[in-house]
Design an enzyme around this catalytic site. Structure first.
Site, PDB file in Angstrom:
ATOM      1  NE  ARG A 179      -4.278   0.087   1.558  1.00 25.04           N
ATOM      2  CZ  ARG A 179      -5.341   0.498   0.843  1.00 25.04           C
ATOM      3  NH1 ARG A 179      -5.474   1.771   0.508  1.00 25.04           N
ATOM      4  NH2 ARG A 179      -6.262  -0.347   0.463  1.00 25.04           N
TER       5      ARG A 179
ATOM      6  CD  GLU B 256      -7.178   2.829   5.992  1.00 24.38           C
ATOM      7  OE1 GLU B 256      -7.947   2.475   5.077  1.00 24.38           O
ATOM      8  OE2 GLU B 256      -6.144   2.216   6.280  1.00 24.38           O
TER       9      GLU B 256
END
Lengths: 783, 480
Positions: A325, A728
């Site tokens: 990620r 997030e």
């Protein structure tokens, strides 16, 4: 039942359904102390309390382990060592490497060696101190650069390529290279790790655990006990904060509690005191990043080679996906024509680092945002101009390094809107003038964007289930696979179901997440909680709505299509209706099931790791922030003066909850980049081990001007009510604070030097950068 | 025996550990679990409760961290927790405001915030944002980013609703006064371990003679950490908070006389009046919960190298009035700190008062540098007391914290200032001299190099601030 509950409340309000700023479902309980967390559950009679003993060396071997003093310590009922574990002993969530207890090798300071259960918590903790652990210690590997050079990896490296980056950089008119250290972060959930294990029949176990991943706790508890998964039930009503820290790392404590409960035949509670929680649980990965870039005279990127290296600690945990990620976000919002991205997963002798809001994304973004500022200083333009110049655009400038097309790209418009609403250009001029007049204090300004990919990059996790019961008084019980950690997931799912059934949210009781209600759930993580569970719950509600509709249609002799659910009523003609409760009773009396499951899986997504190509993300969530700071060039202290945020949540399911996520994420991100400093000593012992020396933002760190606006645009992908994930993405808006600090420091060199500023940018690091920038400016003859 | 009111319920304790915290009492004995443990070290505020004490005919309400408050200190007081705010099933105004402003997310810190806000509500119905921030400086929230909590607290400005506690205040006050009248002293005993709450200095002196191993407990904000973090079990604790003689604040002969049991909060207004630079330091010393309990005497007697007030008291040349047995003596602050966490306090001795000279028109500056503004321990704390005559330094006392194993004066730097003008050129020798005065350490808070550089720069800041020609802001804390 023979008699049905009386039906009241013919017309209900549905104004608090999807889209309304409804209060958190537990708000009234939070403020009155009535919300139960695991540690608040009234224990069964005879409950024991556990504590965990650990080695305080970071690397080496246990020569002898003498627990005789522990066993004889007052109040001790049971002691657990490695040999006492009947089932598996490694609780690594994806790959092995996380021994539940160690009898031999020690790989980090804080590694559990044994556990003890005693009559009181104090007795358990005192007993632990009486262990004599004789170790042979070796010099720990702590330096991530050294680990990288020695190729000490917990998992293989991964690469993404598009075009010929080397050639593009070599042929570019201008080139830069740089490196940065990005610090990790302690989760500092206010509620520490805690589990209560209650023995059940057939060797089974009921576990109350503060976990983001009940199904994984269930599986691991079953495995360490050596019993089938169906004999373990995990119950999770709410967490006192998770932030990723309870995704994998809640499980070991549940396993230890269960093993001690099995051994003693009594309920066992294991709650880590903060002074154990901090050294014994993993943190956000520190990263070491590098770039080499080529760009043209205007500052447009032509090519980039980017390397992101995660300091994973001693074991893989989730590091494969976390470094992936970081790689997926090392482009952030910018198109790089020719690009090469490499990601490494370094092993060091620290606790195994783990998920934390953003999951590597923030660390990856930091390197390209550093590049944007550096390019701006190199070509003498405002960093905002460079950022806008390099944004993803239309055809030809819309392909990511992993070959996913950036669709529905709203950042150019969003940034323009924020640039105007925040008066960026006027403030830039004011600040430049102010800095010229002030010798000690300097102000800085920055606008940075966020483009964050939504979906688990591990495809099979993108599924969810829900279970809804309707009772004969019209009240509804709702359960789904997601966990509530404060993010407002339950509130949103409640609103979704209320909207779907056109009833008041007050009619719906959301119950503890339990593995015996919805099985095989994914962790509540990756911002996906509402997208997945909200849609699953909606599907369950639609099933029930259809069944009730069919029943009412049959009874009233109308077509199913004629049935409408509105304001707590079920209409079978324009002016004939019954209450929702009456409809439920009608269905019951006609033997129609009022219980249904719902299921959802995310469409469109795939990623081929071999070729590093695919569509790992269903869509992107976007946002941008403008931060203004002032720094003190005598001490390096600073304040964040003003923050303006414009953020994309699609069509908001709950603007109050969404704003809370944006503000909270921003401040948490600000803490990560400023005052939250993790430090290990040369022996590998964490010395930032308490809130006395690890400083998360406090109340006066919140900027006096803190404006948050939602960008008004429905998600163009088919998500639940066209909303977007929000957990997030806002965290990374705080990169604007770091960039603004660099801007303030750069003012000392008339913006001709781009100061290095590793994070966290503590006052000490800011003062160091001030000194270094003045030195470079003097060398350049700038001032 | 210890007696207090849990809300309006009489509680009498006789046999319990002397170091039983109020938090553990609530959660394990009273089984009231609304109050949460976040850190057990007084740093997060999740366990905040409110303690009410008689004040005139009514009550004064202060927020404290229940995790580092020993239950014996509640003698003659009322303990209020998050469970005690609702009335007739209705939320208290501070609770309702938190709901209305979406001030809770995970909710775990919330009871602590509620209690801090309740204490503020009782103290100030027109709080400014600064006052709200001061009141909540010891409450950490990891979810919200604080904005909704600040807004909730500000929304209560001007609220005219009197809660049920206000209506019962006089009655509660009477009951509390009766406890203290009937039982001026208190004690607990369990397994030979003891807690004493003496009512007079004579009693205290006698107890110290009788129990030479006893530890003195003032605010306990440091001492309690040895219990909650290191699991030490003190054999005998003697609490100074019940002694009226130790709670005086007087101004006499250009000096402030401060009793050993005076909390920072009580001291604040006197300091802000007489020594504003010192008074403003208190805004950043610990949190409000810590200041509501912590004392100057405790800060001196524990001799931590990073205490915030010793550097100031060193710069001001404070004097300590010490008593042991029936013997009284005065020790100058210069002679008090003898080594790392060691003092010249004699065996069985205790500090009665601290005598703080108030300089006439000296240059007096106090600076604190830490990572975080609220509730953080200094990397460097500095206090400068400089006498100037026509721009030239004639005397100087420079006190520093965080630079050595004890709070210490910079003797070489002081000498290097004397006889020179207090300007950028004039301080150069003193700045260099700091490196001879101190060899600070690298630790979790800062490196040695940073500490020395900051110490140098703080001298420069004092010079720049003294230059009245400049009105430019020089501290980010003062920047609006």
């Amino acid at each position: 039942m023979r008699n049905l509950a009386p039906v009241t409340d013919a017309i209900c309000k549905t104004t608090d359904s999807a889209g309304a700023p409804r209060a958190h479902e537990s708000a009234a309980k939070h403020v009155s102390g009535k919300a139960f967390y695991v540690d608040d559950i009234i224990e069964p009679r005879g409950t024991l309390y556990a504590a965990v003993g650990y080695a305080d060396i970071a690397r080496g071997h246990i020569r002898t382990l003498d627990l005789s003093g522990v066993r004889s310590s007052e109040g001790v009922v049971g002691v657990l060592e490695l040999d006492d574990i009947p089932g598996i002993t490694d609780v690594g969530p994806v790959f092995p490497g996380d021994p539940l207890l160690s009898a031999d090798e020690i790989r980090y300071a804080g590694q559990p060696v044994f556990a003890v259960a005693a009559q009181t918590e104090l007795q358990a903790r005192q007993a632990v101190k009486r262990a004599v652990i004789d170790c042979e210690s070796r010099a720990p590997l702590l330096d991530v650069e050294k680990a990288l050079n020695e190729k000490q990896f917990v998992r293989p490296s991964h690469s993404m390529r598009r075009g010929d980056a080397r050639k593009a950089i070599t042929e570019a008119p201008l080139r830069l290279e740089a490196q940065q250290h990005v610090g990790g972060q302690e989760h500092f959930y206010l509620e520490g790790q805690v589990s209560l294990a209650v023995p059940a029949e057939d060797g089974g176990m009921l576990i109350y655990s503060s976990t983001q991943h009940p199904s994984e706790v269930q599986k691991l508890v079953a495995e360490v006990l050596g019993i089938p998964v169906n004999r373990v039930t995990v119950d999770m009503r709410r967490m006192g904060g998770g932030f990723g820290g309870k995704e994998t790392q809640a499980a070991p404590w549940a396993c230890l509690a269960a093993l001690l409960a099995r051994k003693t035949g009594r309920a066992v509670k294991l709650r880590l005191p903060r002074c154990d929680d901090m050294p014994m649980t993993g943190k956000r990965h520190p990263f070491f990043n590098r770039y080499e870039i080529g760009f043209d005279l205007q500052g447009r990127l032509l090519g980039a080679e980017i390397t992101v290296t995660g300091n994973c600690g001693h074991s893989p945990d989730l590091s494969d996906a976390i470094v992936d990620r970081a790689m997926f976000h090392s482009d952030n919002a910018y198109f790089i024509p020719d690009v090469a991205i490499d990601g490494h997963r370094c092993m060091t002798n620290t606790v195994s680092h783990t998920a934390f809001r953003g999951f590597g994304g923030p660390q990856g973004m930091m390197i390209i945002e550093r590049a944007m500022d550096d390019i701006a200083r190199a070509v003498g333009r405002d960093p905002l101009d460079i950022r806008k110049l390099n944004l993803y655009g239309t055809k030809g400038r819309d392909l990511t390094p992993y070959h996913q097309q950036v669709e529905h790209n709203l950042l150019p418009e969003l940034i323009d809107q924020l640039e105007r609403s925040s008066r960026y250009r006027e403030r830039r001029a004011e600040i430049t003038a102010w800095n010229a007049k002030n010798r000690v204090l300097k102000r800085g300004l920055a606008l940075t964007p966020v483009k964050f990919g939504i979906s688990f990059t591990l495809q099979h996790l993108n599924q969810a289930g829900a279970l809804i019961h309707i009772y004969t008084d019209g009240s509804i019980q709702l359960n789904h696979g997601g966990t509530e950690m404060g993010q407002g997931l339950h509130t949103k799912v409640l609103q979704i179901v209320a909207e779907t059934l056109a009833v008041s949210p007050d009619q719906i009781e959301i119950t503890a997440t339990r593995t015996d209600k919805v099985p095989n759930t994914s962790p509540t993580a990756a911002s996906s909680g509402t997208d997945l569970n909200g849609q699953a719950a909606r599907n369950a509600a639609l099933t029930l709505k259809q069944r009730i509709s069919e029943c009412v249609a049959e009874q009233k002799q109308v077509a199913v299509e004629a049935i409408r659910f509105t304001s707590g009523q079920v209409f079978w003609s324009d002016n004939e209706s019954m209450s929702f409760a009456e409809a439920a009773q009608l269905a019951y009396l006609n033997r129609v099931s009022l219980s249904a499951t719902g299921y959802y899986r995310t469409p469109k997504i795939w990623y081929d790791r071999e070729s590093a190509k695919g569509r790992p993300f269903f869509y992107f969530a976007n946002g941008a922030a403008v931060s203004e700071v002032v720094i003190d060039t005598l001490t390096g202290e600073y304040r964040v003066l003003a923050v303006d945020i414009l953020h994309d949540v699609g069509r908001s399911l709950n603007p109050a909850v969404d704003r809370g996520q944006i503000e909270g994420g921003f401040i948490q991100g600000m803490g990560w980049l400023t005052t939250e400093e993790l430090k290990w000593n040369a022996e590998g012992v964490l010395i930032s081990n308490s809130p006395a020396n690890y400083k998360i933002p406090a109340v006066s760190d919140t900027p006096a001007h803190f404006r948050v606006d939602l960008f008004k645009r429905d998600n163009e992908e088919e998500t639940v009510y066209n909303s977007k994930a929000v957990g997030e993405p806002p965290f990374m808006l705080a990169i604007s604070v770091w960039s603004a600090l660099r801007d303030a420091i750069a003012s000392l060199a008339d913006y001709r030097v781009s100061p290095a500023l590793d994070t966290p940018a503590t006052p000490e690091r800011v003062l160091g950068a001030v000194t270094e920038t003045r030195k470079q400016a003097a060398e350049k003859g700038a001032i | 025996m210890i007696r207090f009111l849990l809300n309006e319920q009489d509680v009498t304790l006789e046999s319990c550990a002397p170091d039983l915290s109020v938090l553990d009492y609530l959660r394990t004995i009273a089984v009231q679990r609304g109050t949460k443990e976040g850190c057990a070290s007084g740093d997060c505020g999740a366990c905040t409760v409110v303690v009410a004490e008689p004040s005139g005919d009514g009550l004064s309400y202060t927020s404290v961290n229940s995790c580092i408050t020993f239950v014996g200190t509640l003698h003659g007081k009322q303990l209020l927790t998050v469970e005690h705010l609702e009335a007739d099933g209705r939320l208290h105004p501070v609770q309702q405001a938190m709901v209305d402003f979406h001030g809770s997310q995970c909710g775990f810190c919330t009871p602590g915030f509620i209690m801090s806000m309740f204490a503020l509500y009782k103290r100030d119905r027109q709080p400014t944002r600064a006052e709200v921030e001061r009141s909540l400086s010891g409450n950490l929230c990891r979810c919200t980013g604080y904005r909704p909590i600040i807004d909730a607290a500000l929304s209560l400005a001007g609220a005219s609703v009197e809660d049920q506690h206000a209506l019962r205040e006089e009655a509660v006050s009477t009951r509390l006064k009766k406890i203290r009248a009937d039982h001026p002293s208190g004690s607990l005993e369990c397994g030979g371990r003891r807690f004493f709450l003496p009512a007079t200095c004579d009693e205290l002196a006698a107890l110290l003679q009788a129990y030479p191993q006893a530890q003195l407990l003032a605010g306990g904000t440091d001492l309690a950490l040895s219990v909650t973090q290191q699991l030490k079990q003190p054999a005998v604790l003697i609490y100074t908070g019940g002694i009226a003689e130790l709670s005086i604040i007087e101004e006499r002969n250009n000096c402030l006389l401060v009793g050993a049991a005076v909390s920072y909060t009580r001291l604040e207004s006197a300091l802000k009046q007489h020594l504003p630079a010192f008074g403003h330091l208190l805004d950043r010393l610990g949190s409000l919960q810590v200041r509501n309990q912590g004392t100057l005497a405790g800060n001196l007697a524990n001799a931590s190298p990073i205490g915030d007030t010793p550097p100031v008291l060193l710069a001001l040349d404070a004097k300590l009035h010490i008593r042991s047995g029936n013997h009284c003596e005065v020790i100058g602050i210069d002679d008090f700190f003898t080594g790392y966490r060691q003092t010249a306090l004699p065996a069985n001795g205790f500090i009665e008062q601290i005598q703080i000279p108030v300089p006439d028109d000296n240059l007096f500056k106090v600076y604190k540098v830490s990572k975080r503004f609220d509730d953080d321990i200094s990397a460097v704390c500095a206090a400068f007391n400089i006498t100037l005559s026509e721009g030239v330094v004639t005397a100087a006392r420079l006190g520093f914290g965080g630079m050595a194993a004890t709070p210490a004066r910079a003797l070489n730097a002081e000498q290097a200032l004397i006889g020179r003008p207090f300007d950028e050129q004039g301080i150069l020798a003193a700045q260099d001299a700091l490196e001879r005065d101190f060899s600070p350490i690298d630790d979790v808070r800062a490196s040695a190099g940073y500490r020395l550089e900051v110490a140098r720069n703080l001298l420069l800041r004092a010079v720049l601030e003294q230059d009245q020609l400049s009105d430019e802001p020089l501290e980010v804390a003062h920047y609006a």
